[in-house]
Design a protein around this motif. Structure first.
Motif, mmCIF file in Angstrom:
data_model
loop_
_atom_site.group_PDB
_atom_site.id
_atom_site.type_symbol
_atom_site.label_atom_id
_atom_site.label_comp_id
_atom_site.label_asym_id
_atom_site.label_seq_id
_atom_site.Cartn_x
_atom_site.Cartn_y
_atom_site.Cartn_z
ATOM 1 N N SER A 345 0.824 -1.200 0.000
ATOM 2 C CA SER A 345 0.000 0.000 0.000
ATOM 3 C C SER A 345 0.865 1.260 0.000
ATOM 4 O O SER A 345 1.873 1.338 0.704
ATOM 5 C CB SER A 345 -0.915 0.006 1.229
ATOM 6 O OG SER A 345 -1.526 1.265 1.392
ATOM 7 N N SER A 346 0.453 2.255 -0.785
ATOM 8 C CA SER A 346 1.197 3.519 -0.844
ATOM 9 C C SER A 346 1.070 4.301 0.460
ATOM 10 O O SER A 346 1.876 5.196 0.738
ATOM 11 C CB SER A 346 0.687 4.365 -2.016
ATOM 12 O OG SER A 346 -0.705 4.625 -1.874
ATOM 13 N N ASN A 347 0.038 3.976 1.260
ATOM 14 C CA ASN A 347 -0.162 4.642 2.549
ATOM 15 C C ASN A 347 -0.002 3.655 3.704
ATOM 16 O O ASN A 347 -0.711 3.742 4.707
ATOM 17 C CB ASN A 347 -1.567 5.262 2.601
ATOM 18 C CG ASN A 347 -1.747 6.360 1.570
ATOM 19 O OD1 ASN A 347 -0.909 7.249 1.438
ATOM 20 N ND2 ASN A 347 -2.835 6.282 0.824
ATOM 21 N N PHE A 348 0.920 2.713 3.546
ATOM 22 C CA PHE A 348 1.046 1.602 4.486
ATOM 23 C C PHE A 348 1.181 2.074 5.935
ATOM 24 O O PHE A 348 0.421 1.649 6.815
ATOM 25 C CB PHE A 348 2.245 0.733 4.108
ATOM 26 C CG PHE A 348 2.563 -0.320 5.134
ATOM 27 C CD1 PHE A 348 1.726 -1.417 5.313
ATOM 28 C CD2 PHE A 348 3.702 -0.215 5.932
ATOM 29 C CE1 PHE A 348 2.012 -2.390 6.271
ATOM 30 C CE2 PHE A 348 3.996 -1.176 6.884
ATOM 31 C CZ PHE A 348 3.147 -2.267 7.053
ATOM 32 N N LYS A 349 2.135 2.947 6.202
ATOM 33 C CA LYS A 349 2.398 3.369 7.587
ATOM 34 C C LYS A 349 1.180 4.057 8.193
ATOM 35 O O LYS A 349 0.770 3.732 9.320
ATOM 36 C CB LYS A 349 3.615 4.304 7.635
ATOM 37 C CG LYS A 349 3.978 4.741 9.056
ATOM 38 C CD LYS A 349 5.301 5.513 9.085
ATOM 39 C CE LYS A 349 5.185 6.840 8.386
ATOM 40 N NZ LYS A 349 6.405 7.666 8.566
ATOM 41 N N GLU A 350 0.588 4.984 7.473
ATOM 42 C CA GLU A 350 -0.563 5.727 7.990
ATOM 43 C C GLU A 350 -1.760 4.797 8.205
ATOM 44 O O GLU A 350 -2.455 4.884 9.218
ATOM 45 C CB GLU A 350 -0.942 6.848 7.023
ATOM 46 C CG GLU A 350 0.104 7.956 6.905
ATOM 47 C CD GLU A 350 1.299 7.566 6.051
ATOM 48 O OE1 GLU A 350 1.242 6.529 5.346
ATOM 49 O OE2 GLU A 350 2.309 8.297 6.084
ATOM 50 N N ASP A 351 -1.986 3.893 7.229
ATOM 51 C CA ASP A 351 -3.122 2.970 7.328
ATOM 52 C C ASP A 351 -2.961 2.016 8.499
ATOM 53 O O ASP A 351 -3.929 1.708 9.209
ATOM 54 C CB ASP A 351 -3.275 2.159 6.034
ATOM 55 C CG ASP A 351 -3.801 3.005 4.883
ATOM 56 O OD1 ASP A 351 -4.280 4.122 5.145
ATOM 57 O OD2 ASP A 351 -3.728 2.537 3.733
ATOM 58 N N LEU A 352 -1.739 1.543 8.717
ATOM 59 C CA LEU A 352 -1.493 0.600 9.804
ATOM 60 C C LEU A 352 -1.817 1.238 11.146
ATOM 61 O O LEU A 352 -2.559 0.668 11.960
ATOM 62 C CB LEU A 352 -0.040 0.124 9.775
ATOM 63 C CG LEU A 352 0.380 -0.836 10.898
ATOM 64 C CD1 LEU A 352 -0.469 -2.098 10.887
ATOM 65 C CD2 LEU A 352 1.870 -1.184 10.776
ATOM 66 N N LYS A 353 -1.301 2.407 11.382
ATOM 67 C CA LYS A 353 -1.542 3.053 12.665
ATOM 68 C C LYS A 353 -3.025 3.384 12.849
ATOM 69 O O LYS A 353 -3.599 3.159 13.923
ATOM 70 C CB LYS A 353 -0.711 4.332 12.790
ATOM 71 C CG LYS A 353 -0.866 4.991 14.165
ATOM 72 C CD LYS A 353 0.054 6.198 14.322
ATOM 73 C CE LYS A 353 -0.123 6.816 15.709
ATOM 74 N NZ LYS A 353 0.743 8.010 15.892
ATOM 75 N N LEU A 354 -3.656 3.887 11.787
ATOM 76 C CA LEU A 354 -5.065 4.266 11.869
ATOM 77 C C LEU A 354 -5.936 3.046 12.189
ATOM 78 O O LEU A 354 -6.835 3.120 13.041
ATOM 79 C CB LEU A 354 -5.505 4.897 10.550
ATOM 80 C CG LEU A 354 -6.956 5.404 10.484
ATOM 81 C CD1 LEU A 354 -7.157 6.545 11.483
ATOM 82 C CD2 LEU A 354 -7.293 5.856 9.070
ATOM 83 N N LYS A 355 -5.677 1.923 11.539
ATOM 84 C CA LYS A 355 -6.500 0.726 11.755
ATOM 85 C C LYS A 355 -6.269 0.133 13.137
ATOM 86 O O LYS A 355 -7.195 -0.391 13.760
ATOM 87 C CB LYS A 355 -6.226 -0.295 10.658
ATOM 88 C CG LYS A 355 -6.759 0.153 9.309
ATOM 89 C CD LYS A 355 -6.703 -0.937 8.267
ATOM 90 C CE LYS A 355 -7.327 -0.457 6.953
ATOM 91 N NZ LYS A 355 -7.474 -1.528 5.948
ATOM 92 N N VAL A 356 -5.039 0.209 13.626
ATOM 93 C CA VAL A 356 -4.759 -0.285 14.977
ATOM 94 C C VAL A 356 -5.505 0.549 16.013
ATOM 95 O O VAL A 356 -6.150 0.014 16.923
ATOM 96 C CB VAL A 356 -3.244 -0.265 15.255
ATOM 97 C CG1 VAL A 356 -2.963 -0.493 16.741
ATOM 98 C CG2 VAL A 356 -2.537 -1.328 14.424
ATOM 99 N N LEU A 357 -5.432 1.860 15.877
ATOM 100 C CA LEU A 357 -6.118 2.738 16.830
ATOM 101 C C LEU A 357 -7.631 2.534 16.788
ATOM 102 O O LEU A 357 -8.301 2.527 17.829
ATOM 103 C CB LEU A 357 -5.771 4.197 16.536
ATOM 104 C CG LEU A 357 -4.314 4.598 16.781
ATOM 105 C CD1 LEU A 357 -4.077 6.040 16.352
ATOM 106 C CD2 LEU A 357 -3.929 4.396 18.243
ATOM 107 N N LYS A 358 -8.162 2.338 15.592
ATOM 108 C CA LYS A 358 -9.601 2.091 15.453
ATOM 109 C C LYS A 358 -9.981 0.773 16.120
ATOM 110 O O LYS A 358 -11.007 0.676 16.806
ATOM 111 C CB LYS A 358 -9.992 2.074 13.974
ATOM 112 C CG LYS A 358 -11.486 1.884 13.748
ATOM 113 C CD LYS A 358 -11.825 1.937 12.260
ATOM 114 C CE LYS A 358 -13.321 1.735 12.044
ATOM 115 N NZ LYS A 358 -13.674 1.777 10.591
ATOM 116 N N ALA A 359 -9.156 -0.251 15.928
ATOM 117 C CA ALA A 359 -9.431 -1.548 16.540
ATOM 118 C C ALA A 359 -9.409 -1.457 18.064
ATOM 119 O O ALA A 359 -10.232 -2.080 18.747
ATOM 120 C CB ALA A 359 -8.406 -2.581 16.063
ATOM 121 N N LEU A 360 -8.487 -0.689 18.608
ATOM 122 C CA LEU A 360 -8.394 -0.538 20.058
ATOM 123 C C LEU A 360 -9.633 0.145 20.633
ATOM 124 O O LEU A 360 -9.981 -0.057 21.799
ATOM 125 C CB LEU A 360 -7.144 0.266 20.425
ATOM 126 C CG LEU A 360 -5.797 -0.434 20.202
ATOM 127 C CD1 LEU A 360 -4.649 0.535 20.457
ATOM 128 C CD2 LEU A 360 -5.655 -1.657 21.096
#
Length: 395
Positions: A345-360
């Protein structure tokens, strides 16, 4: 080949008291081994060096035992070449079960008899007289990996013609395997989830899967065939993962769940970016310890298939780092494709952090969703088991 077989057997025997080649598996349920004369012959990658492979054979057998406890098990490591002596042993059983795990892979136990992990030629297959089942097997070819050798197409066609069914652990594997089979054999391919995805259904009396989640994230990384997982951007991807983990470690504790030694290749990246974490090694340990470990986290960030499926099976929310198609295939099957972040993904880092925070923020809702899906996967699996027993030679 001889060295590989010897190494595999040594790994299998590495835990004192558990000789899988001689049929003794570590028990989660605490039941006595079945001494019935009616045996099912089980071909699998019995292995203590990889946490996922520790659980697989045991969970498969316990799944079949849920339906019928009057059968014993004869266990056989997948790596040795199939010969007449082994076929004779198989034919003394009531049926042959091959699985689980990603056995359709050309370079793990490479051979010119079958083209996949079990070196059983078409000639030897023709001599097997008992019903054959593939149960929770995966098409594990990596992105960009070389195509299977021509022998694979011939071999899997012969197996599909003879097997009662080929149970594949995700629909992506089903679609992939159809490319090697004529249309009339596509009906032999069944969806059979990995047993690790419904662990709480199997071991509800042995493990407290409803315990309160502890305030930490567990994460896992995978480095087998890293050139295929990450490509030329490996440094950038691992740096991005480390930065996200460092930022997360400032708001919630982290534990690194290592499934096998090569997973720890990421440690220098974590250290260089100041990530605070606790290392937890899950290989070479009892399967009950693995289950207990995965019931605890508030969230698991996993790059291995079993670093998503085992926590899911333990009612623990997940976010998957997709470096192999099988991870996305699982998420698609459970109706949650958004629980994954692709390394491409071209936005890998941003997407990873965003999805983790949403999951929490959605722990309880995600657990409820997992519980519902687990029951669905378990029901599918038990239906396949019942079909299996109905086809066995029980005389």
């Amino acid at each position: 080949m001889t060295k590989l077989i010897k190494k595999a057997k040594n790994v299998v025997k590495s835990l004192i008291g558990f000789n899988r080649v001689k049929n003794i598996l570590p028990q989660i349920k605490g039941e006595n081994l079945n001494k019935s004369k009616k045996k099912l012959f089980h071909i699998s990658a019995f292995n203590y060096g990889n946490a996922g492979d520790i659980l697989l054979p045991l969970a498969l057998q316990d799944t079949w035992n849920m339906e019928n406890k009057f059968f014993g098990w004869e266990n056989q490591l997948i790596y040795p070449t199939v010969d007449s002596k082994l076929v004779k042993k198989i034919n003394k059983s009531k049926g042959l079960i091959i699985g689980g795990g990603g056995l359709f892979l050309k370079d793990t136990n490479a051979n010119n008899m079958s083209g996949w992990q079990w070196p059983c030629s078409v000639e030897m297959l023709s001599k097997i007289k008992v019903p054959i089942f593939f149960y929770a097997v995966g098409y594990n070819r990596f992105r960009g990996q070389e195509e299977f050798e021509p022998i694979f197409k011939e071999n899997i066609k012969a197996f599909a013609e003879k097997a009662v069914y080929i149970g594949l652990r995700n629909n992506g594997s089903i679609d992939a395997l159809k490319n090697y089979l004529p249309n009339y054999l596509h009906k032999k391919l069944k969806f059979q989830p990995c047993m690790t995805t419904f662990l709480s259904e199997l071991y509800s009396n042995e493990i407290d899967f409803n315990c309160d989640k502890q305030n930490f994230i567990a994460f896992n990384a995978a480095f087998d065939r890293s050139h295929l997982r990450f490509g030329i951007n490996i440094g950038e991807i691992l740096t991005d993962i480390s930065i996200v983990l460092r930022e997360l470690s400032e708001i919630i504790p982290l534990k690194f769940y290592s499934h096998m030694n090569s997973d720890e290749t990421i440690i220098p990246f974590l250290q260089s970016h100041g990530v605070k974490y606790e290392l937890v090694r899950l290989n070479n340990t009892h399967p009950k310890h693995i289950l207990e470990a995965y019931t605890k986290p508030k969230l698991v960030i996993g790059m291995r298939g079993h670093a998503q499926m085992i926590p899911f099976g333990c009612k623990t929310p997940i976010i998957s780092i997709v470096s192999h198609n099988k991870l996305q295939w699982f998420l698609d099957d459970i109706g949650m494709p958004e629980w994954g972040v692709d390394v491409k993904s071209s936005n890998f880092k941003e997407d990873l952090k965003l999805k983790v925070l949403k999951a929490l923020e959605n722990t309880e809702n995600n657990i409820k969703y997992i519980e519902k899906k687990q029951k669905e996967l378990f029901e599918i699996s038990m239906k396949n088991v019942r079909e299996g027993f109905s086809a066995l030679n029980t005389k």
